[in-house]
Motif scaffolding. Structure first.
Motif, PDB file in Angstrom:
ATOM      1  N   LEU A 116      10.115   6.312   9.928  1.00  0.00           N
ATOM      2  CA  LEU A 116      10.274   7.747   9.484  1.00  0.00           C
ATOM      3  C   LEU A 116       9.372   8.798  10.450  1.00  0.00           C
ATOM      4  CD1 LEU A 116      11.862   9.942   8.189  1.00  0.00           C
ATOM      5  CD2 LEU A 116      10.439   9.554   6.151  1.00  0.00           C
ATOM      6  N   ALA A 117       8.037   8.352  10.411  1.00  0.00           N
ATOM      7  CA  ALA A 117       7.104   8.973  11.075  1.00  0.00           C
ATOM      8  C   ALA A 117       7.347   9.340  12.439  1.00  0.00           C
ATOM      9  CB  ALA A 117       5.855   8.621  10.821  1.00  0.00           C
ATOM     10  N   ALA A 118       7.706   8.271  13.256  1.00  0.00           N
ATOM     11  CA  ALA A 118       8.293   8.217  14.550  1.00  0.00           C
ATOM     12  C   ALA A 118       9.327   9.373  14.843  1.00  0.00           C
ATOM     13  CB  ALA A 118       8.454   6.808  14.901  1.00  0.00           C
ATOM     14  N   ARG A 119      10.343   9.052  13.878  1.00  0.00           N
ATOM     15  CA  ARG A 119      11.659   9.960  14.001  1.00  0.00           C
ATOM     16  C   ARG A 119      11.244  11.308  13.944  1.00  0.00           C
ATOM     17  NH1 ARG A 119      14.506   6.425  16.942  1.00  0.00           N
ATOM     18  NH2 ARG A 119      15.008   4.546  15.897  1.00  0.00           N
ATOM     19  N   LEU A 120      10.243  11.637  13.062  1.00  0.00           N
ATOM     20  CA  LEU A 120      10.233  13.124  12.682  1.00  0.00           C
ATOM     21  C   LEU A 120       9.058  13.611  13.834  1.00  0.00           C
ATOM     22  CD1 LEU A 120       9.127  13.092   8.928  1.00  0.00           C
ATOM     23  CD2 LEU A 120      11.244  13.902   9.912  1.00  0.00           C
ATOM     24  N   GLN A 121       8.326  12.989  14.398  1.00  0.00           N
ATOM     25  CA  GLN A 121       7.608  13.157  15.411  1.00  0.00           C
ATOM     26  C   GLN A 121       8.353  13.567  16.777  1.00  0.00           C
ATOM     27  OE1 GLN A 121       6.586  12.426  19.499  1.00  0.00           O
ATOM     28  NE2 GLN A 121       7.095  10.718  18.409  1.00  0.00           N
ATOM     29  N   ALA A 122       9.530  12.833  16.944  1.00  0.00           N
ATOM     30  CA  ALA A 122      10.586  13.064  18.134  1.00  0.00           C
ATOM     31  C   ALA A 122      11.071  14.721  17.729  1.00  0.00           C
ATOM     32  CB  ALA A 122      11.386  12.071  18.150  1.00  0.00           C
ATOM     33  N   LEU A 123      11.301  14.771  16.623  1.00  0.00           N
ATOM     34  CA  LEU A 123      12.094  16.188  15.987  1.00  0.00           C
ATOM     35  C   LEU A 123      11.091  17.370  16.253  1.00  0.00           C
ATOM     36  CD1 LEU A 123      14.030  15.031  12.762  1.00  0.00           C
ATOM     37  CD2 LEU A 123      15.049  15.635  15.093  1.00  0.00           C
ATOM     38  N   ALA A 124       9.660  17.217  16.080  1.00  0.00           N
ATOM     39  CA  ALA A 124       8.791  18.096  16.260  1.00  0.00           C
ATOM     40  C   ALA A 124       8.762  18.877  17.625  1.00  0.00           C
ATOM     41  CB  ALA A 124       7.371  17.815  15.863  1.00  0.00           C
ATOM     42  N   ALA A 125       8.252  20.345  17.536  1.00  0.00           N
ATOM     43  CA  ALA A 125       8.436  20.863  18.827  1.00  0.00           C
ATOM     44  C   ALA A 125       6.937  20.997  19.315  1.00  0.00           C
ATOM     45  CB  ALA A 125       8.975  22.524  18.490  1.00  0.00           C
ATOM     46  N   LEU A 133       4.649  12.938  10.603  1.00  0.00           N
ATOM     47  CA  LEU A 133       3.901  12.178   9.346  1.00  0.00           C
ATOM     48  C   LEU A 133       5.019  11.825   8.256  1.00  0.00           C
ATOM     49  CD1 LEU A 133       1.080  14.877   8.534  1.00  0.00           C
ATOM     50  CD2 LEU A 133       0.710  12.542   9.800  1.00  0.00           C
ATOM     51  N   ALA A 134       4.535  10.752   7.764  1.00  0.00           N
ATOM     52  CA  ALA A 134       5.537  10.056   6.733  1.00  0.00           C
ATOM     53  C   ALA A 134       4.665   9.381   5.566  1.00  0.00           C
ATOM     54  CB  ALA A 134       6.730   9.223   7.080  1.00  0.00           C
ATOM     55  N   THR A 135       5.071   9.362   4.387  1.00  0.00           N
ATOM     56  CA  THR A 135       4.214   8.819   3.436  1.00  0.00           C
ATOM     57  C   THR A 135       5.277   7.850   2.431  1.00  0.00           C
ATOM     58  OG1 THR A 135       2.762  10.785   3.136  1.00  0.00           O
ATOM     59  CG2 THR A 135       2.725   9.329   1.371  1.00  0.00           C
ATOM     60  N   GLY A 136       4.638   6.711   2.115  1.00  0.00           N
ATOM     61  CA  GLY A 136       5.742   5.731   1.299  1.00  0.00           C
ATOM     62  C   GLY A 136       4.801   4.685   1.197  1.00  0.00           C
ATOM     63  N   LEU A 137       5.628   3.733   0.458  1.00  0.00           N
ATOM     64  CA  LEU A 137       5.158   2.054   0.193  1.00  0.00           C
ATOM     65  C   LEU A 137       5.396   1.241   1.354  1.00  0.00           C
ATOM     66  CD1 LEU A 137       6.258   1.661  -3.411  1.00  0.00           C
ATOM     67  CD2 LEU A 137       3.953   1.962  -2.700  1.00  0.00           C
ATOM     68  N   ALA A 138       4.683   0.604   1.963  1.00  0.00           N
ATOM     69  CA  ALA A 138       4.597  -0.326   2.881  1.00  0.00           C
ATOM     70  C   ALA A 138       3.884  -1.694   2.730  1.00  0.00           C
ATOM     71  CB  ALA A 138       4.127   0.159   4.194  1.00  0.00           C
ATOM     72  N   VAL A 139       3.970  -2.581   3.296  1.00  0.00           N
ATOM     73  CA  VAL A 139       3.366  -3.898   3.275  1.00  0.00           C
ATOM     74  C   VAL A 139       2.427  -3.804   4.583  1.00  0.00           C
ATOM     75  CG1 VAL A 139       3.504  -6.215   3.312  1.00  0.00           C
ATOM     76  CG2 VAL A 139       4.961  -5.184   2.039  1.00  0.00           C
ATOM     77  N   ARG A 156       0.973  -1.003   0.054  1.00  0.00           N
ATOM     78  CA  ARG A 156      -0.059  -0.095  -0.028  1.00  0.00           C
ATOM     79  C   ARG A 156       0.937   1.244   0.060  1.00  0.00           C
ATOM     80  NH1 ARG A 156      -5.454   0.574   1.707  1.00  0.00           N
ATOM     81  NH2 ARG A 156      -6.422  -1.383   1.343  1.00  0.00           N
ATOM     82  N   GLN A 157       0.306   2.263  -0.525  1.00  0.00           N
ATOM     83  CA  GLN A 157       0.917   3.850  -0.589  1.00  0.00           C
ATOM     84  C   GLN A 157       0.170   4.054   0.845  1.00  0.00           C
ATOM     85  OE1 GLN A 157       3.159   5.507  -1.888  1.00  0.00           O
ATOM     86  NE2 GLN A 157       2.684   7.542  -1.574  1.00  0.00           N
ATOM     87  N   LEU A 158       0.900   4.522   1.839  1.00  0.00           N
ATOM     88  CA  LEU A 158       0.364   4.778   3.163  1.00  0.00           C
ATOM     89  C   LEU A 158       0.857   6.107   3.770  1.00  0.00           C
ATOM     90  CD1 LEU A 158      -1.387   2.883   5.200  1.00  0.00           C
ATOM     91  CD2 LEU A 158       0.619   2.421   6.023  1.00  0.00           C
ATOM     92  N   THR A 159       0.012   6.748   4.285  1.00  0.00           N
ATOM     93  CA  THR A 159       0.564   7.896   5.227  1.00  0.00           C
ATOM     94  C   THR A 159       0.447   7.299   6.711  1.00  0.00           C
ATOM     95  OG1 THR A 159       0.182   9.597   3.719  1.00  0.00           O
ATOM     96  CG2 THR A 159       0.232  10.308   5.873  1.00  0.00           C
ATOM     97  N   VAL A 160       1.433   7.787   7.484  1.00  0.00           N
ATOM     98  CA  VAL A 160       1.535   7.247   8.855  1.00  0.00           C
ATOM     99  C   VAL A 160       1.745   8.310   9.508  1.00  0.00           C
ATOM    100  CG1 VAL A 160       2.525   5.809  10.520  1.00  0.00           C
ATOM    101  CG2 VAL A 160       2.335   5.102   8.408  1.00  0.00           C
ATOM    102  N   MET A 161       0.755   8.278  10.758  1.00  0.00           N
ATOM    103  CA  MET A 161       0.983   9.549  11.733  1.00  0.00           C
ATOM    104  C   MET A 161       1.166   9.185  13.091  1.00  0.00           C
ATOM    105  SD  MET A 161      -1.988  12.118  13.256  1.00  0.00           S
ATOM    106  CE  MET A 161      -2.415  12.928  11.680  1.00  0.00           C
ATOM    107  N   PHE A 162       2.347   9.534  13.765  1.00  0.00           N
ATOM    108  CA  PHE A 162       2.600   9.540  15.279  1.00  0.00           C
ATOM    109  C   PHE A 162       2.244  10.846  15.900  1.00  0.00           C
ATOM    110  CE2 PHE A 162       4.920   5.706  14.336  1.00  0.00           C
ATOM    111  CZ  PHE A 162       4.724   4.964  15.221  1.00  0.00           C
ATOM    112  N   CYS A 163       1.414  10.478  16.929  1.00  0.00           N
ATOM    113  CA  CYS A 163       0.934  11.801  17.842  1.00  0.00           C
ATOM    114  C   CYS A 163       1.539  11.610  19.128  1.00  0.00           C
ATOM    115  CB  CYS A 163      -0.587  12.196  17.768  1.00  0.00           C
ATOM    116  SG  CYS A 163      -1.051  13.384  18.546  1.00  0.00           S
ATOM    117  N   ASP A 164       2.025  12.519  19.662  1.00  0.00           N
ATOM    118  CA  ASP A 164       2.713  12.430  21.034  1.00  0.00           C
ATOM    119  C   ASP A 164       2.157  13.505  21.979  1.00  0.00           C
ATOM    120  OD1 ASP A 164       4.359  11.149  23.137  1.00  0.00           O
ATOM    121  OD2 ASP A 164       5.457  12.941  23.004  1.00  0.00           O
ATOM    122  N   LEU A 165       1.916  13.411  23.416  1.00  0.00           N
ATOM    123  CA  LEU A 165       1.529  14.256  24.232  1.00  0.00           C
ATOM    124  C   LEU A 165       2.849  14.910  24.748  1.00  0.00           C
ATOM    125  CD1 LEU A 165      -0.808  15.659  25.715  1.00  0.00           C
ATOM    126  CD2 LEU A 165      -0.567  13.725  27.622  1.00  0.00           C
TER     127      LEU A 165
END
Length: 368
Positions: free
Chosen positions: A195-204, A167-173, A70-79
């Motif tokens: 990648l989505a998890a890593r970018l969430q950690a970089l977000a302010a 967030l990150a978008t790409g092909l995944a199984v 699938r072409q998928l966009t994954v979101m990680f949301c953190d408090l």
């Protein structure tokens, strides 16, 4: 009542699960009557409820069997600041705060057809493009991310809550079931969730961060601030990342998603017709021209005619509907007022009122 999504035991008066934010009890698919999860027949219309309380009803769509590409966009949301929060708040009060946060994220992302996969303490994992795919899943994910950080700020709890999103978008199984019972989830294999998890950690705080791959898919629908190439753990090369600032003030989705102009071919007759109607309107004979057709057939040829009017005095009003704001019948007009008033994302209600008043005063005709 036991939630069929996360197995949390809820009191009979609850309308949403205390553990995952899903709605309980289950509404009848025929009449909407709320029934307890153990009911076999609807209390409002007496129809069978076997389908309404099935696990598939929790997500709103049947889960595919087996894994698929699938072409998928994954979101990680953190408090943000949850560790410090836990040290200040009683565990029972903390449970209520986290439950309110989970419910807020669930209700907000589900408006954009996000599929909540798992709650990880103060984090939430969400898929866009699975189990049901849309042509604009990346856009839905970005809009959901912006909506989440705004909604979490308004959650009524003793502590002020803040969130951050990657967030990150790409092909995944995706699609293999792992775990069992309440721990069961749809596994995603590929670099996209990492990648989505890593970018969430970089977000302010209150930020939504996306990579270049997602940025290309959503075009100029949003305003961005480049974070440059950032080193991401687990990735050999630096990742070009962007902070999503706000929804773009550009009203036209066509212009926002297509930056390269394509040649206009075979529309001379239509443009000539518009020119005649424009001349009649200037002479005092009111005219209305409707251009309609299926998506993709080239309805925006009228843009060339609008460009020919740049040297002539005229007022242009543009209104655009949106599939993401179907609950707001006046959305096109609200959007135009917000753009003309210069609303900013962080404006307070009083600041927005001042801007609206200034817009009205500036456009008043005559004294008073």
């Amino acid at each position: 009542m036991r939630c069929l999504s996360c197995s949390t035991e809820n009191v009979a008066t609850r309308r949403f699960c205390a553990g995952c934010g899903r709605r309980v009890p289950w509404p009848c698919p025929a009449c909407g009557f709320d029934n307890e999860p153990t009911a076999k027949f609807c209390g409002g219309c007496d129809k069978p409820l076997s389908e309404a309380i099935s696990p598939e009803a929790v997500s709103g769509a049947p889960r595919p069997v087996g894994a698929e590409r699938r072409q998928l966009t994954v979101m990680f949301c953190d408090l943000v600041g949850s560790t410090a929060l836990a040290s200040r708040v009683d565990p029972e009060d903390l449970r209520e705060v986290i439950g309110a946060y989970h419910k807020c994220v669930a209700e907000t992302t589900e408006r954009y057809n996000g599929f909540i996969v798992r709650y990880m303490g103060d984090g939430v994992l969400i898929y866009f493009g699975y189990p049901r795919a849309h042509e604009d899943d990346a856009e839905r994910a970005v809009r959901a991310g912006l909506a989440v950080v705004e909604a979490v700020r308004r959650v009524l709890t003793p502590e002020l809550l803040r969130a951050r999103v990657g967030l990150a978008t790409g092909l995944a199984v995706v699609g293999d079931l792992i775990g069992s019972g309440a721990a069961q989830e749809q596994a995603v294999i590929g670099e996209t969730p990492n990648l989505a998890a890593r970018l969430q950690a970089l977000a302010a705080t209150n930020e939504v961060v996306i990579p270049e791959s997602t940025r290309r898919l959503v075009g100029n629908l949003f305003d961005y601030q480049s974070l440059g190439e950032v080193d991401v753990k687990g990735f050999a090369a630096p990742i070009l990342a962007f902070r999503v600032v706000r929804e773009s003030p550009a009203g036209s989705r066509f212009e926002a998603l297509r930056t390269d102009e394509t040649p206009l071919v075979g529309r001379e007759e239509e443009i000539e017709l518009l020119g005649r109607r424009w001349a009649q309107a200037k002479s005092g004979a009111g005219r209305v021209v409707l251009v309609s057709g299926e998506p993709g057939i080239g309805r925006d040829w009228s843009r060339r005619f609008r460009e020919s009017l740049e040297a002539e005095p005229h007022t242009r009003l543009r209104y655009f509907c949106s599939s993401h704001h179907q609950e707001s019948a006046l959305f096109p007009f609200i959007g135009q007022l917000e753009r003309k008033s210069g609303f900013e994302r962080d404006d307070t209600p009083s600041a927005r009122l001042d801007k609206l008043e200034a817009l009205v005063i500036a456009n008043c005709i005559g004294p008073g």
